[in-house]
Design a protein around this motif. Structure first.
Motif, mmCIF file in Angstrom:
data_model
loop_
_atom_site.group_PDB
_atom_site.id
_atom_site.type_symbol
_atom_site.label_atom_id
_atom_site.label_comp_id
_atom_site.label_asym_id
_atom_site.label_seq_id
_atom_site.Cartn_x
_atom_site.Cartn_y
_atom_site.Cartn_z
ATOM 1 N N UNK A 182 0.878 -1.146 -0.060
ATOM 2 C CA UNK A 182 0.051 0.062 -0.033
ATOM 3 C C UNK A 182 1.036 1.177 0.109
ATOM 4 N N UNK A 183 0.327 2.316 -0.332
ATOM 5 C CA UNK A 183 1.206 3.791 -0.253
ATOM 6 C C UNK A 183 1.858 3.731 1.060
ATOM 7 N N UNK A 184 3.234 3.849 0.886
ATOM 8 C CA UNK A 184 3.743 4.112 2.191
ATOM 9 C C UNK A 184 4.911 4.932 2.141
ATOM 10 N N UNK A 185 4.944 5.699 3.123
ATOM 11 C CA UNK A 185 5.894 6.898 3.219
ATOM 12 C C UNK A 185 7.241 6.386 3.986
ATOM 13 N N UNK A 217 4.591 1.909 -3.224
ATOM 14 C CA UNK A 217 3.780 0.744 -2.907
ATOM 15 C C UNK A 217 4.597 -0.108 -1.854
ATOM 16 N N UNK A 218 4.324 -0.298 -0.993
ATOM 17 C CA UNK A 218 5.197 -1.262 0.066
ATOM 18 C C UNK A 218 4.490 -1.673 1.186
ATOM 19 N N UNK A 219 5.299 -2.954 1.760
ATOM 20 C CA UNK A 219 4.871 -3.404 3.042
ATOM 21 C C UNK A 219 5.455 -2.543 4.127
ATOM 22 N N UNK A 220 4.661 -1.441 4.856
ATOM 23 C CA UNK A 220 5.561 -0.817 5.828
ATOM 24 C C UNK A 220 6.532 -1.372 6.815
ATOM 25 N N UNK A 305 9.265 -6.906 -3.130
ATOM 26 C CA UNK A 305 8.730 -5.842 -3.833
ATOM 27 C C UNK A 305 8.756 -5.486 -5.075
ATOM 28 N N UNK A 306 9.660 -6.590 -5.724
ATOM 29 C CA UNK A 306 9.773 -6.505 -7.573
ATOM 30 C C UNK A 306 10.969 -5.739 -7.682
ATOM 31 N N UNK A 307 11.723 -5.469 -6.720
ATOM 32 C CA UNK A 307 13.094 -4.666 -6.979
ATOM 33 C C UNK A 307 14.188 -5.605 -7.001
ATOM 34 N N UNK A 308 15.383 -4.870 -6.738
ATOM 35 C CA UNK A 308 16.743 -5.824 -6.452
ATOM 36 C C UNK A 308 17.625 -4.761 -5.487
ATOM 37 N N UNK A 309 18.732 -5.403 -5.087
ATOM 38 C CA UNK A 309 19.543 -4.677 -4.088
ATOM 39 C C UNK A 309 20.938 -4.985 -4.395
ATOM 40 N N UNK A 310 21.842 -4.199 -4.341
ATOM 41 C CA UNK A 310 23.371 -4.412 -4.596
ATOM 42 C C UNK A 310 24.198 -3.565 -3.677
ATOM 43 N N UNK A 311 25.380 -3.735 -3.627
ATOM 44 C CA UNK A 311 26.230 -2.827 -3.066
ATOM 45 C C UNK A 311 27.480 -2.331 -3.737
ATOM 46 N N UNK A 312 27.923 -1.227 -3.568
ATOM 47 C CA UNK A 312 29.214 -0.582 -4.255
ATOM 48 C C UNK A 312 30.085 -0.310 -3.162
ATOM 49 N N UNK A 313 31.314 -0.537 -2.988
ATOM 50 C CA UNK A 313 32.086 -0.757 -1.866
ATOM 51 C C UNK A 313 33.571 -0.866 -2.175
ATOM 52 N N UNK A 314 34.505 -0.311 -1.349
ATOM 53 C CA UNK A 314 35.944 -0.419 -1.769
ATOM 54 C C UNK A 314 36.394 -0.652 -0.148
ATOM 55 N N UNK A 315 37.424 -1.411 0.125
ATOM 56 C CA UNK A 315 37.896 -1.635 1.408
ATOM 57 C C UNK A 315 38.399 -0.347 1.943
#
Length: 332
Positions: A182-185, A217-220, A305-315
């Motif tokens: 549902x619409x989520x802040x 649109x998310x599960x709060x 939620x129909x998305x994807x996640x990733x990380x960008x990083x350097x030691x």
């Protein structure tokens, strides 16, 4: 067919669909040519042949149309191959659909098993921790030093098992106990996450910058958990400097790109995918406590939620965790 029977006859009558043939002939007259126009010839015997009709007009010296050069290429074999490929493709699609349904059912069964197993394990484990803690309280110093050590190790192991079961329960609940979208802040979700982490934020001296965030649109509850895990990691895996955490978002072609950026210890490039797998750890428990499930939960939440996640990083240069969620642009 004898030549005399062909002369003066209607060209279009030799095809299974005369009107379509006539339309092709008119295209030649109007445009001057036609390329690979599909037709089906009917032979005198009644047999049919699929062809591609190619034709061009020829003109006299002053440009008047004198006639049409035409040729029809037999594509029977090509049509046979296309039909065979279509049958194979249809069969493959059926197999893929069946395998997808089997995999989805298997995943649901595994999620349910993980939920039931972890839920049912909690009560007997609480009893173990309770009774061993009683042993420690009542008999500390009355047994030898080794016995005291064994009891302490038993409590430590059982406590870690409680944490592991609790995290496993959270992981399984992402798929089985999620609320409706549902619409989520998302800004409110960050505030709730920080409220849950206020002790850690205060003790670490963390400085947070939170940009205006959109409504999606998310599960709060799950979005709050996602932010809480990412912020907690930014605090946990800090360097010798106080944590500096920047949370923001921007709209990109029908999706929202969110990020949680920190100035912590960073991650080696070869581990950027591995950290999202369940039970994966890059450090010992003495260095950084935890079960290795937090980022796996983040991944499941984002994918639900129909998305994807990733990380960008350097030691040594900090990390930025990005995740994308579908959604139209809104004023921030």
């Amino acid at each position: 067919m004898p030549r005399l029977r062909l002369v003066g006859s209607d060209f279009c009558d030799y095809f299974t669909e005369p009107d379509q043939a006539r339309e092709g002939y008119q295209k030649v007259i109007c445009a001057g040519y036609v390329r690979d126009y599909p037709l089906t010839i009917r032979h005198a015997s009644g047999r049919t042949t699929d062809v591609l009709y190619n034709a061009t007009v020829y003109r006299d010296a002053v440009g008047h149309v004198q006639g049409v050069f035409a040729a029809a290429r037999d594509i029977t074999e090509r049509k046979r191959v296309e039909a065979e490929l279509a049958r194979h493709r249809e069969h493959l699609e059926e197999l893929v659909l069946q395998r997808t349904e089997d995999l989805a059912r298997s995943n649901r069964d595994l999620e349910q098993f993980a939920y039931v197993a972890s839920h049912d394990l909690q009560e007997p484990l609480r009893a173990v921790v309770g009774f061993v803690s009683l042993l420690q309280q009542r008999y500390r110093g009355q047994l030898d030093q080794k016995a005291d050590g064994y009891i302490a190790q038993a409590i430590d192991g059982a406590t870690r098992m409680q944490m592991l079961i609790g995290d496993l329960l959270s992981y399984s609940r992402v798929g089985t106990k999620g609320s409706a979208m549902e619409p989520t802040d998302s800004g409110a979700c960050v505030r709730d996450a920080l409220l849950n982490l206020q002790t850690s934020v205060a003790e670490s001296g963390a400085v947070l910058q939170v940009d205006p965030l959109p409504t999606v649109q998310a599960d709060a509850v799950q979005l709050t958990q996602l932010y809480q895990n990412l912020i907690a990691n930014a605090i946990k895996f800090r360097s010798d400097r106080p944590p500096e955490i920047h949370i923001g978002a921007r709209h990109e072609q029908g999706t929202w790109l969110f990020w949680v950026r920190d100035n912590g210890i960073g991650i080696e490039p070869q581990y950027r995918e591995r950290i999202f797998l369940i039970f994966q750890r890059l450090h010992t428990r003495t260095q950084y406590p935890g079960t290795g499930i937090g980022l796996a939960i983040c991944k499941r939440i984002v994918e639900r939620h129909g998305g994807h996640i990733w990380v960008e990083s350097e030691p040594g240069q900090g990390s930025t965790f990005y995740f994308m969620l579908p959604g139209e642009g809104e004023n921030l």
